[in-house]
Design a protein around this motif. Structure first.
Motif, PDB file in Angstrom:
ATOM      1  N   ASP A 644       0.873  -1.181   0.000  1.00  0.00           N
ATOM      2  CA  ASP A 644       0.000   0.000   0.000  1.00  0.00           C
ATOM      3  C   ASP A 644       0.909   1.229   0.000  1.00  0.00           C
ATOM      4  O   ASP A 644       2.130   1.095  -0.119  1.00  0.00           O
ATOM      5  CB  ASP A 644      -0.954  -0.017   1.198  1.00  0.00           C
ATOM      6  N   ASN A 645       0.316   2.400   0.151  1.00  0.00           N
ATOM      7  CA  ASN A 645       1.130   3.617   0.089  1.00  0.00           C
ATOM      8  C   ASN A 645       2.269   3.612   1.104  1.00  0.00           C
ATOM      9  O   ASN A 645       3.383   4.021   0.812  1.00  0.00           O
ATOM     10  CB  ASN A 645       0.251   4.853   0.313  1.00  0.00           C
ATOM     11  N   ASN A 671      11.384  -3.527  -8.358  1.00  0.00           N
ATOM     12  CA  ASN A 671      11.210  -3.794  -9.788  1.00  0.00           C
ATOM     13  C   ASN A 671      10.169  -4.890 -10.029  1.00  0.00           C
ATOM     14  O   ASN A 671       9.392  -4.815 -10.981  1.00  0.00           O
ATOM     15  CB  ASN A 671      12.540  -4.204 -10.434  1.00  0.00           C
ATOM     16  N   ALA A 672      10.161  -5.890  -9.148  1.00  0.00           N
ATOM     17  CA  ALA A 672       9.164  -6.962  -9.287  1.00  0.00           C
ATOM     18  C   ALA A 672       7.777  -6.467  -8.894  1.00  0.00           C
ATOM     19  O   ALA A 672       6.783  -6.767  -9.560  1.00  0.00           O
ATOM     20  CB  ALA A 672       9.575  -8.161  -8.424  1.00  0.00           C
ATOM     21  N   VAL A 673       7.721  -5.677  -7.825  1.00  0.00           N
ATOM     22  CA  VAL A 673       6.434  -5.218  -7.294  1.00  0.00           C
ATOM     23  C   VAL A 673       5.707  -4.289  -8.280  1.00  0.00           C
ATOM     24  O   VAL A 673       4.494  -4.372  -8.436  1.00  0.00           O
ATOM     25  CB  VAL A 673       6.655  -4.515  -5.923  1.00  0.00           C
ATOM     26  N   GLU A 678      -1.617  -2.533 -10.457  1.00  0.00           N
ATOM     27  CA  GLU A 678      -2.230  -1.927  -9.278  1.00  0.00           C
ATOM     28  C   GLU A 678      -1.186  -1.194  -8.416  1.00  0.00           C
ATOM     29  O   GLU A 678      -1.402  -0.077  -7.958  1.00  0.00           O
ATOM     30  CB  GLU A 678      -2.849  -3.068  -8.472  1.00  0.00           C
ATOM     31  N   ASN A 679      -0.034  -1.854  -8.216  1.00  0.00           N
ATOM     32  CA  ASN A 679       1.039  -1.238  -7.431  1.00  0.00           C
ATOM     33  C   ASN A 679       1.639  -0.044  -8.165  1.00  0.00           C
ATOM     34  O   ASN A 679       1.991   0.959  -7.559  1.00  0.00           O
ATOM     35  CB  ASN A 679       2.142  -2.261  -7.133  1.00  0.00           C
ATOM     36  N   LYS A 684       2.506   6.135  -8.218  1.00  0.00           N
ATOM     37  CA  LYS A 684       2.440   7.473  -8.808  1.00  0.00           C
ATOM     38  C   LYS A 684       2.058   8.549  -7.790  1.00  0.00           C
ATOM     39  O   LYS A 684       2.347   9.720  -7.992  1.00  0.00           O
ATOM     40  CB  LYS A 684       1.419   7.495  -9.954  1.00  0.00           C
ATOM     41  N   VAL A 685       1.387   8.148  -6.724  1.00  0.00           N
ATOM     42  CA  VAL A 685       0.891   9.163  -5.780  1.00  0.00           C
ATOM     43  C   VAL A 685       1.681   9.231  -4.471  1.00  0.00           C
ATOM     44  O   VAL A 685       1.349  10.009  -3.593  1.00  0.00           O
ATOM     45  CB  VAL A 685      -0.612   8.943  -5.455  1.00  0.00           C
TER      46      VAL A 685
END
Ligand SMILES: [Zn+2]
Length: 704
Positions: A644-645, A671-673, A678-679, A684-685
């Motif tokens: 999550d964030n 890099n995998a995540v 969705e991730n 981006k935020v």
């Protein structure tokens, strides 16, 4: 120095390996040592935590050896604020601070100047809580260059007397080279004045600032030994520093040359880059070695403790001239650490370590990767382990008395100077009639490892002979070796018992069941641990015995056993979890984190507490915690898909952590995540909460 290297394999098998890796110090063999000799520096430095910067006031004295119009100090990206120099002027460029004047041979000069810098490396700042109100600051000179925070010499061949004063916030403790002579108080800070009596190379200059308490011991020879710890770790003080005094007394006696500095300090540091670093009179080591009595059985500080202390002679008192002689530091430190461990843990332990390193050296050599000990680009395996082997072999050849005489004379003759391999060999030759030319050829020059010589030496140990008799059974079918294995498991030696258990893995339970029972009944911690590590499917018939592993005084055993049992006997999972609730484990909280993960995936278990457990586990990924804790937490976050964030922000921060192995592993995970759309959207935020460095790194990922 000792490197520490952690590999997290997977949930099933989590093993910590400590690798000794070589630090390649890219030495520039400076000409300047023929022109000038820097004698002494008095430096007052003040690090600024919020700016991650440092300012300093220095007074350097130097003697000119040849007429010249300029000399320099290495100084990375430093700015001169002001200077006082009656014989010339001071200028800074990106790499150096230049002292410019009409300098005359044999004349002494003194220069004063004030500087500031924002070091990119070598000086590290760590927050200890979210708001940055508490912090730890430390330096690492070797391989990183002290000249990032203090104008000094990257060349190890000009030794200087460094008298450091460190300005630190009130309430903090400062640890630095030499003797603390005074703490000067102002309203907002304290100035800690340290004094050194003898010169050293710049890579050994260091300080640390943090919230530490200390206990002080006295060596048999009267040297104060100051052992630092965090107040919250006071209960771990004894196991962490167990044998410290014994090690000091032993090495001083064994080496035969008095400890050459005014005192000796040791401090465990948050997120330290290596296992340990032998700064002169002030060893810094990784907090991962702060253990309780159970952790001591699995992973203790004894080896690193002795290794860094041995460097106070080999490295700090006599320092190598070039990288060809690097074994004179690392080989000696490794060898004397082995001798200290022999004193504490016994001869079997000593021979076992030699046997282990001989296997590694032989394997490398058989692959054509053997290296001469004098190869300046050799691996850590060569410098550390082959170096230790060479000294072991030399001592067997010339005898204890001659060996000790040669080492003592070598230290006496070259103290506070720089040395070559030739210098050491000359002292050996002067002390004995025995011809050592074959030793020099076989062990110093030859790239292949002399495995047969090593094997013959190992056979002087009856324990090793007994071990080989069991190890050789690996080739024999289980049905034909049960009697021998049974013998090995009844009142076993740690290592021989482990070998016997190892040979049971993947065999038919009809054949091995009673042998496993014998292994459990041995009550040997390490034999039982080997069962936990090697037995992948637990037969019903062994369930009761296996469950008893939860009582063993080993966090390695407990971590593996708890996981295996929860997976293989899910009907009893709640019972196992209740039994281990509240256990923390090592400094990386291995048991606590595993427990949280298991609790979270267990249905109908403390459901009302689960939001708290989830929060705790996720929070372990944050910069509030050491990288060892975070490294493990990320593993569970990935396994349980808790991205999550919060956890993504922490992972991006981890990617720019100064400990490069942790940063690298975090980048790979990231890099995998981000492959998950969705991730990627979440990423981006998250930019707003990031440090500038992490934000730049995130930008590079999002753009790609
Ligand atoms: Zn070392």
């Amino acid at each position: 120095m000792l490197f520490t290297f952690k590999i997290t394999l997977n949930l099933r098998l989590q093993v910590v390996f400590f690798f000794l890796l070589l630090l390649i110090s890219s030495k520039i063999y400076g000409q300047q040592t023929e022109v000038v000799n820097f004698l002494k520096v008095k430096a007052t430095v003040e690090p600024d935590f919020t700016q991650k910067s440092i300012k300093g006031i220095v007074e350097y004295s130097f003697k000119i050896l040849q007429n010249t119009d300029s000399v320099y100090l290495d100084a990375k990206e430093m700015r001169i604020i002001e200077f006082f120099f009656k014989d010339g002027r001071v200028e800074a460029d990106k790499e150096k601070i230049w002292l410019i004047g009409n300098f005359k041979k044999e004349k002494l000069y003194t220069v004063n100047f004030t500087y500031n810098a924002e070091p990119k490396q070598t000086l590290y700042f760590f927050p200890l809580n979210g708001d940055g109100s508490d912090s730890e600051i430390w330096t690492q000179g070797q391989g990183k260059y002290t000249s990032h925070w203090l104008p000094s010499l990257d060349d190890t061949n000009d030794k200087i007397e460094f008298d450091l004063t460190v300005v630190a916030p009130l309430g903090k403790t400062v640890i630095a080279n030499g003797k603390l002579v005074e703490i000067e108080k102002t309203t907002v800070s304290q100035k800690w004045h340290f004094d050194m009596e003898n010169p050293m190379s710049s890579y050994l200059v260091a300080f640390a600032i943090g919230g530490f308490d200390k206990k002080e011991l006295l060596s048999n020879s009267g040297i104060p030994i100051e052992l630092y710890y965090k107040p919250q770790d006071s209960l771990k003080f004894e196991p962490t520093y167990r044998y410290s005094k014994e090690i000091f007394n032993f090495l001083e006696e064994e080496i035969g040359f008095p400890y050459p500095w005014q005192n000796y300090k040791q401090v465990p540091l948050r997120d330290f880059l290596y296992a340990g670093m032998e700064n002169t009179s002030a060893t810094f080591f990784s907090e991962a070695f702060v253990v309780d009595s159970i952790g001591f059985n699995d992973r203790n500080y004894v080896n690193v403790n002795a290794h860094e202390l041995a460097h106070q002679w080999f490295g700090n008192t006599v320092t190598t001239k070039t990288d060809e002689d690097h074994w004179l530091q690392e080989g000696f430190a490794t060898y004397y650490a082995l001798l200290a461990e022999k004193e504490i843990f016994g001869a079997d332990y000593y021979y076992w370590q030699l046997y282990q390193s001989s296997e590694q050296l032989k394997a490398a050599s058989d692959e054509g990767k053997g290296e001469s000990l004098l190869n300046p680009k050799a691996s850590s395996l060569t410098f550390y382990q082959k170096g230790a082997w060479a000294l072991h072999v030399l001592r067997e050849m010339i005898g204890d008395v001659v060996f000790k005489t040669a080492v003592k004379n070598y230290l006496e003759k070259y103290k506070f100077q720089n040395v070559t391999t030739e210098d050491f060999l000359n002292e050996v030759k002067a002390a004995t009639q025995i011809d050592i030319s074959l030793f020099v050829k076989d062990w110093l020059h030859q790239s292949a490892f002399k495995a047969e010589d090593a094997f013959n030496s190992l056979l002087k140990s009856n324990f090793i002979k007994n071990y080989f008799e069991v190890a050789i059974l690996r080739e024999i079918p289980i049905s034909n070796k049960k009697v021998q294995l049974k013998n090995a498991l009844t009142f076993p030696n740690d290592f021989i018992g482990q070998e016997a258990v190892y040979q049971l893995a993947d065999e038919d339970f009809l054949e091995t069941l009673s042998l496993y029972k014998t292994a459990f009944e041995s009550n040997n911690l390490y034999v039982r641990q080997e069962v936990a590590l090697s037995l992948k499917t637990i037969p019903k018939e062994l369930q009761t015995e296996y469950e008893s592993l939860l009582n063993d005084d080993s966090y390695v055993t407990l971590e593996t056993a708890l996981y295996q049992m929860c997976m293989q006997f899910p009907e009893k999972r709640i019972e196992y979890l209740e039994k281990t609730r509240g256990v923390i484990g090592f400094q990386n909280r291995n048991i606590r984190q595993l427990w949280l993960a298991l609790a979270l995936i267990t249905e109908n278990y403390r459901d009302s507490e689960k939001p708290r457990y989830l929060m705790e586990l996720k929070h372990y990924t944050s910069t509030d915690y050491s990288f060892e804790i975070r490294d493990k937490a990320f593993l569970y976050v990935e396994q349980l898909q808790l991205w999550d964030n919060e956890t993504l922000t922490n992972l991006v921060e981890a990617g720019v952590h100064p400990t490069w192995r942790f940063a690298k592993a975090s980048k790979e995970l990231l890099n995998a995540v981000v492959q998950e759309p969705e991730n990627y959207e979440k990423m981006k935020v998250i930019g707003k909460q990031l440090s500038p460095k992490a934000a730049a790194y995130l930008n590079s990922i999002i753009k790609e």
